[in-house]
Write an enzyme that holds these catalytic residues in place. Structure first.
Site, short mmCIF file in Angstrom:
data_model
loop_
_atom_site.label_atom_id
_atom_site.label_comp_id
_atom_site.label_asym_id
_atom_site.label_seq_id
_atom_site.Cartn_x
_atom_site.Cartn_y
_atom_site.Cartn_z
N HIS A 176 41.31 39.90 34.83
CA HIS A 176 41.09 41.08 33.99
C HIS A 176 39.69 41.65 34.21
CE1 HIS A 176 41.95 43.45 30.28
NE2 HIS A 176 40.62 43.46 30.20
N GLU A 177 38.68 40.79 34.10
CA GLU A 177 37.30 41.28 34.22
C GLU A 177 36.96 41.65 35.66
OE1 GLU A 177 35.66 42.07 31.67
OE2 GLU A 177 37.02 41.12 30.23
N HIS A 200 38.21 45.16 36.32
CA HIS A 200 37.28 46.16 35.76
C HIS A 200 36.12 46.39 36.72
CE1 HIS A 200 39.18 46.68 31.95
NE2 HIS A 200 38.84 45.52 31.42
#
Length: 208
Positions: A23-24, A27
């Site tokens: 997820h990170e 980003h």
């Protein structure tokens, strides 16, 4: 009781860490691709869990099923179109979780279909990776601060409404607690989880 907690922790740990890291990283990767070098300078363009996992947030996920990773910092001034870029960066995390969940399901079905040996433990871990990533994706798309869905909604609204919406950020933690402590979370999660999983299973059945 402790044995059950330990088994659940061991089964869930890979899924939680993978979901956080993917997820990170997504980003950071999309922000970097769109022209912001901040994530790279802060060492976030990596799949190393140490760069993304917040120890306290990880423990909170185990004990209260609500936690967090280290947020990726971006500088909107580095983007040619800040509002568009913020939407794309925000969506990158949840969609990376959905892709991870889909690939995990695809691997599971392929292993079973082609007769590869798979223990109950391995199947449990893979299933948990899939479900946790689906849940991560859905949860982060909820349009409340500081979640990704809030960033998307804020950038889609006219500037005047967006400014008023930002006032909610000071109450973000309280809003999250209320949602998590009421049936609202089940009302959101259960149908959405079934919908996403149903779509994935349909696509996998076509492919395999």
């Amino acid at each position: 009781m402790f044995d059950n907690f330990l088994i659940n922790a061991i089964t869930s740990l890979p899924g939680i860490i993978i979901a956080m890291v993917i997820h990170e990283w997504a980003h950071a990767r999309v922000a970097y691709a769109l022209g912001d070098y901040t994530p790279k300078l802060m060492g976030r363009l990596t799949l190393n869990p140490a760069a993304h996992v917040d120890p306290i947030g990880l423990l909170m996920l185990f004990f209260v099923h609500f936690g967090w990773a280290k947020p990726v910092q971006i500088n909107l001034n580095n983007f040619e179109n800040p509002r568009r870029a913020d939407i794309l960066v925000s969506l990158a995390g949840p969609f990376a979780n959905f892709i991870t969940a889909f690939v995990t399901l695809l691997v599971m079905v392929a292993l079973i279909k082609f007769g590869f040996p798979m223990s109950d433990g391995m199947q449990a871990v893979l299933s948990t990776i899939m479900i946790i990533n689906i849940n991560f994706g859905i949860f982060n798309l909820i349009p409340i601060p500081p979640l990704d869905g809030f960033h998307v909604l804020r950038n889609l609204l006219p500037y005047e409404l967006a400014d008023k919406l930002e006032a909610l950020e000071r109450y973000s933690f309280l809003i999250l607690i209320v949602i998590l402590m009421t049936p609202a979370i089940s009302i959101i999660f259960v149908p959405m989880q079934r919908l996403v999983l149903g779509i994935f299973q349909g696509v996998v059945n076509i492919l395999l």
